[in-house]
Design a protein around this motif. Structure first.
Motif, PDB file in Angstrom:
ATOM      1  N   SER A  32     -12.553  -0.287   9.922  1.00 33.70           N
ATOM      2  CA  SER A  32     -12.987  -0.728   8.605  1.00 33.70           C
ATOM      3  C   SER A  32     -11.912  -1.548   7.946  1.00 33.70           C
ATOM      4  O   SER A  32     -10.744  -1.500   8.339  1.00 33.70           O
ATOM      5  N   ALA A  33     -12.299  -2.309   6.909  1.00 31.23           N
ATOM      6  CA  ALA A  33     -11.333  -3.147   6.196  1.00 31.23           C
ATOM      7  C   ALA A  33     -10.222  -2.297   5.605  1.00 31.23           C
ATOM      8  O   ALA A  33      -9.059  -2.684   5.602  1.00 31.23           O
ATOM      9  N   ALA A  34     -10.590  -1.081   5.106  1.00 33.12           N
ATOM     10  CA  ALA A  34      -9.586  -0.202   4.511  1.00 33.12           C
ATOM     11  C   ALA A  34      -8.582   0.262   5.552  1.00 33.12           C
ATOM     12  O   ALA A  34      -7.396   0.399   5.271  1.00 33.12           O
ATOM     13  N   GLU A  35      -9.063   0.524   6.803  1.00 27.45           N
ATOM     14  CA  GLU A  35      -8.161   0.978   7.862  1.00 27.45           C
ATOM     15  C   GLU A  35      -7.229  -0.140   8.302  1.00 27.45           C
ATOM     16  O   GLU A  35      -6.080   0.098   8.650  1.00 27.45           O
ATOM     17  N   LYS A  36      -7.727  -1.371   8.299  1.00 26.70           N
ATOM     18  CA  LYS A  36      -6.891  -2.514   8.670  1.00 26.70           C
ATOM     19  C   LYS A  36      -5.921  -2.858   7.558  1.00 26.70           C
ATOM     20  O   LYS A  36      -4.847  -3.390   7.793  1.00 26.70           O
ATOM     21  N   ASP A  37      -6.300  -2.555   6.339  1.00 25.03           N
ATOM     22  CA  ASP A  37      -5.524  -2.919   5.166  1.00 25.03           C
ATOM     23  C   ASP A  37      -4.254  -2.077   5.091  1.00 25.03           C
ATOM     24  O   ASP A  37      -4.294  -0.853   5.179  1.00 25.03           O
ATOM     25  N   GLU A  38      -3.131  -2.737   4.906  1.00 29.27           N
ATOM     26  CA  GLU A  38      -1.828  -2.069   4.876  1.00 29.27           C
ATOM     27  C   GLU A  38      -1.748  -1.004   3.791  1.00 29.27           C
ATOM     28  O   GLU A  38      -1.108   0.033   3.967  1.00 29.27           O
ATOM     29  N   LEU A  39      -2.396  -1.245   2.646  1.00 24.69           N
ATOM     30  CA  LEU A  39      -2.359  -0.295   1.542  1.00 24.69           C
ATOM     31  C   LEU A  39      -3.601   0.588   1.474  1.00 24.69           C
ATOM     32  O   LEU A  39      -3.685   1.476   0.630  1.00 24.69           O
ATOM     33  N   GLY A  40      -4.568   0.312   2.337  1.00 21.50           N
ATOM     34  CA  GLY A  40      -5.776   1.134   2.354  1.00 21.50           C
ATOM     35  C   GLY A  40      -6.617   1.000   1.101  1.00 21.50           C
ATOM     36  O   GLY A  40      -7.273   1.957   0.684  1.00 21.50           O
ATOM     37  N   LEU A  41      -6.632  -0.181   0.499  1.00 20.53           N
ATOM     38  CA  LEU A  41      -7.403  -0.386  -0.725  1.00 20.53           C
ATOM     39  C   LEU A  41      -8.900  -0.436  -0.426  1.00 20.53           C
ATOM     40  O   LEU A  41      -9.320  -1.026   0.566  1.00 20.53           O
ATOM     41  N   GLU A  42      -9.691   0.143  -1.316  1.00 20.26           N
ATOM     42  CA  GLU A  42     -11.141   0.106  -1.155  1.00 20.26           C
ATOM     43  C   GLU A  42     -11.767  -1.065  -1.899  1.00 20.26           C
ATOM     44  O   GLU A  42     -12.926  -1.400  -1.669  1.00 20.26           O
ATOM     45  N   SER A  43     -11.022  -1.670  -2.800  1.00 21.37           N
ATOM     46  CA  SER A  43     -11.531  -2.829  -3.538  1.00 21.37           C
ATOM     47  C   SER A  43     -11.842  -3.961  -2.569  1.00 21.37           C
ATOM     48  O   SER A  43     -11.225  -4.079  -1.505  1.00 21.37           O
ATOM     49  N   LYS A  44     -12.803  -4.801  -2.963  1.00 23.34           N
ATOM     50  CA  LYS A  44     -13.243  -5.885  -2.087  1.00 23.34           C
ATOM     51  C   LYS A  44     -12.120  -6.890  -1.829  1.00 23.34           C
ATOM     52  O   LYS A  44     -11.975  -7.403  -0.716  1.00 23.34           O
ATOM     53  N   SER A 291      -5.938   2.842 -10.393  1.00 22.32           N
ATOM     54  CA  SER A 291      -5.157   3.599  -9.412  1.00 22.32           C
ATOM     55  C   SER A 291      -4.719   2.697  -8.261  1.00 22.32           C
ATOM     56  O   SER A 291      -3.608   2.842  -7.739  1.00 22.32           O
ATOM     57  N   GLU A 292      -5.580   1.744  -7.874  1.00 19.08           N
ATOM     58  CA  GLU A 292      -5.199   0.830  -6.800  1.00 19.08           C
ATOM     59  C   GLU A 292      -4.198  -0.221  -7.289  1.00 19.08           C
ATOM     60  O   GLU A 292      -3.354  -0.682  -6.516  1.00 19.08           O
ATOM     61  N   SER A 293      -4.275  -0.562  -8.555  1.00 20.58           N
ATOM     62  CA  SER A 293      -3.253  -1.446  -9.128  1.00 20.58           C
ATOM     63  C   SER A 293      -1.889  -0.760  -9.104  1.00 20.58           C
ATOM     64  O   SER A 293      -0.876  -1.372  -8.768  1.00 20.58           O
ATOM     65  N   ILE A 294      -1.883   0.523  -9.465  1.00 13.46           N
ATOM     66  CA  ILE A 294      -0.641   1.296  -9.432  1.00 13.46           C
ATOM     67  C   ILE A 294      -0.078   1.350  -8.017  1.00 13.46           C
ATOM     68  O   ILE A 294       1.129   1.235  -7.804  1.00 13.46           O
ATOM     69  N   LYS A 295      -0.961   1.496  -7.045  1.00 15.05           N
ATOM     70  CA  LYS A 295      -0.529   1.518  -5.647  1.00 15.05           C
ATOM     71  C   LYS A 295       0.154   0.196  -5.280  1.00 15.05           C
ATOM     72  O   LYS A 295       1.193   0.186  -4.597  1.00 15.05           O
ATOM     73  N   MET A 296      -0.402  -0.911  -5.735  1.00 12.13           N
ATOM     74  CA  MET A 296       0.207  -2.215  -5.448  1.00 12.13           C
ATOM     75  C   MET A 296       1.529  -2.402  -6.177  1.00 12.13           C
ATOM     76  O   MET A 296       2.493  -2.926  -5.624  1.00 12.13           O
ATOM     77  N   LEU A 297       1.584  -1.973  -7.444  1.00 19.35           N
ATOM     78  CA  LEU A 297       2.820  -2.110  -8.217  1.00 19.35           C
ATOM     79  C   LEU A 297       3.928  -1.250  -7.617  1.00 19.35           C
ATOM     80  O   LEU A 297       5.076  -1.693  -7.493  1.00 19.35           O
ATOM     81  N   ASP A 298       3.590  -0.019  -7.223  1.00 14.53           N
ATOM     82  CA  ASP A 298       4.571   0.842  -6.553  1.00 14.53           C
ATOM     83  C   ASP A 298       5.064   0.205  -5.259  1.00 14.53           C
ATOM     84  O   ASP A 298       6.253   0.261  -4.930  1.00 14.53           O
ATOM     85  N   TYR A 299       4.131  -0.396  -4.536  1.00 11.54           N
ATOM     86  CA  TYR A 299       4.469  -1.066  -3.277  1.00 11.54           C
ATOM     87  C   TYR A 299       5.441  -2.215  -3.527  1.00 11.54           C
ATOM     88  O   TYR A 299       6.419  -2.384  -2.792  1.00 11.54           O
ATOM     89  N   ALA A 300       5.192  -2.975  -4.578  1.00 13.99           N
ATOM     90  CA  ALA A 300       6.059  -4.116  -4.895  1.00 13.99           C
ATOM     91  C   ALA A 300       7.463  -3.665  -5.282  1.00 13.99           C
ATOM     92  O   ALA A 300       8.466  -4.114  -4.709  1.00 13.99           O
ATOM     93  N   PHE A 301       7.538  -2.765  -6.259  1.00 11.79           N
ATOM     94  CA  PHE A 301       8.843  -2.357  -6.777  1.00 11.79           C
ATOM     95  C   PHE A 301       9.608  -1.449  -5.811  1.00 11.79           C
ATOM     96  O   PHE A 301      10.833  -1.382  -5.860  1.00 11.79           O
TER      97      PHE A 301
END
Length: 445
Positions: A32-44, A291-301
């Motif tokens: 699935s796209a989420a499994e391929k996605d490095e952060l596992g995001l469910e957003s499109k 929550s997914e935005s927070i995941k990205m921000l945590d990933y960045a910082f």
């Protein structure tokens, strides 16, 4: 015999089950796209960028055209701020509310600040209503102020989007609502039409907005708006530190949601000297976008920092010098004129290589410079790319320039005088004769 027959049909049956399973569920490697996605995001779709350079740190389906909803109001924020800067309008300029804008401001289930027909509101009041509480009617009022009608304003939006290089966008109204919610007034398209943008286009819009008009953050960071009607209107961006999903350092930018677009949010946050922008599009729920935005921000910082990948005065391996003809010296040393800094993922500083591009206009057919060569003279460029040969991705052409530096001559080479050149010619002649004679003598033996 019967046992072998039974085994054979059992094997056939197992194979058929496996084939049908693959047919209806997909092959195992088709994750699935989420499994391929490095952060596992469910957003499109999603994208994460450095706010200073526009360097892309992460992306998922970033070029797919999707419903953008109220995040398209960032276009109007940019246009208003630009219009004020250019003196076309002022913050205290009065805008009289017409019947349509009044009725739209009272439409049920739409984000709005109530606007009274015939009453005058300042540009600042309408702008704050748009930027903080996503006021749809306030946005239309500003669009009419700038272009006369909302229909005319669509042309203004398209022109600005083109100027900013957004590429993937489609605007049918100023607010981002579905046209069906506009009380029968369709600036463009039909009743089912809605604004669309790609995640990359939204990120590029936010990048320009923050870079060109950083004062936007003074408004977008406000957790609520106290309006003249005595009511307090909350900011829908729940990532603002004092709100539901408060995240330290978040001071903007914009949310948006419709049935078609799903749940969207563009956020920007700063920690220390590092500012990033993240975009979530077509999130599954109102809360998941945050929550997914927070995941990205945590990933960045937590995973990226600015590093000097290439120092100034860098000498290129196997290309430390260039040959020079007609000079007092037959070569000249070359190096880069300045350093290259890049936002790099932790531990990946060594995953880059350089690409030297010499200025062919300055070289002869043998790839040599012709004297005189001045100290500091540009002879080419050196660019940074990943070790697999891919370009480092940026939102803009200006960003791409940050990973390319000039290669210069670190010393001067004067042109040799006529006598020296003549002697070299004579020496070269006798050298050729000697080489020919030596070859001939060797051939005898």
């Amino acid at each position: 015999m019967q046992l072998n027959y039974l085994k054979k049909w059992t094997l056939y049956g197992t194979m058929m089950v496996l084939m049908l399973t693959c047919l209806f569920t997909g092959l195992p490697e088709q994750a699935s796209a989420a499994e391929k996605d490095e952060l596992g995001l469910e957003s499109k779709a999603a994208i994460l960028v450095d706010s200073e350079t526009g360097e892309v740190l992460y992306e998922k389906n970033a070029d797919e055209l999707l419903g953008v909803a109220s995040m398209s109001k960032m276009v109007t924020e940019y246009i208003v701020l630009e219009s004020i800067k250019e003196g076309k309008i002022t913050w205290d300029q009065k805008v009289k509310i017409n019947n349509y804008v009044h009725r739209l401001s009272g439409a049920p289930e739409l984000s709005n600040v109530g606007l009274t027909e015939g009453e005058e509101y300042t540009v600042k009041e309408l702008y704050q209503a748009m930027a903080i509480h996503s006021g749809n009617a306030a946005t239309v009022a500003l669009a009419e102020l700038i272009a006369g009608t909302e229909k005319n304003y669509i042309n203004v939006m398209n022109k600005k989007a083109k100027e900013l290089g957004l590429e993937d966008y489609e605007f049918v109204n100023s607010s981002g609502l579905n046209n069906a919610d506009l009380l029968g007034s369709y600036p463009a398209g039909d009743a089912t039409s809605e604004n669309k943008m790609s995640a990359r286009a939204v990120a590029k819009l936010a990048y320009h907005l923050v870079k060109d008009y950083p004062e936007i953050l003074e408004t977008s960071s406000m957790p609520s708006l106290k309006f003249r009607d005595g009511r307090e209107y909350k900011n829908f961006n729940w990532l603002i530190p004092s709100l539901v999903f408060g995240y330290e350092g978040v001071d903007g930018l914009k949310t948006g949601s419709t049935d078609y677009a799903g749940y969207n949010v563009t956020s920007t946050a700063k920690k220390g000297d590092q500012r990033v922008i993240s975009v979530i599009m077509k999130g599954k729920t109102k809360n998941s976008r945050f929550s997914e935005s927070i995941k990205m921000l945590d990933y960045a910082f937590g995973n990226f920092a600015e590093e000097e990948v290439l120092p100034a005065n860098y000498t290129i391996k196997n290309n430390k010098t260039l040959k020079v003809v007609k000079g007092k010296e037959d070569s000249v040393k070359i190096s880069t004129d300045k350093a290259i800094n890049l936002i790099v993922k932790n531990g990946e500083k060594e995953n880059y290589q350089t690409k030297l591009t010499l200025d062919e206009k300055k070289l002869n057919t043998n790839g040599e410079l012709t004297a005189p060569v001045k100290k500091g003279e540009k002879v080419g460029t050196l660019s940074l790319q990943t070790k697999d040969g891919k370009e480092i991705e940026f939102l803009t052409a200006d960003g791409k320039k940050t990973v390319t530096v000039d290669v210069i001559a670190t010393e001067g080479v004067e042109k040799a005088n006529w006598f020296v050149l003549a002697m070299r010619g004579v020496g070269g002649f006798f050298s050729d004769v000697w080489d020919s004679a030596s070859a001939a003598v060797k051939g005898w033996f």
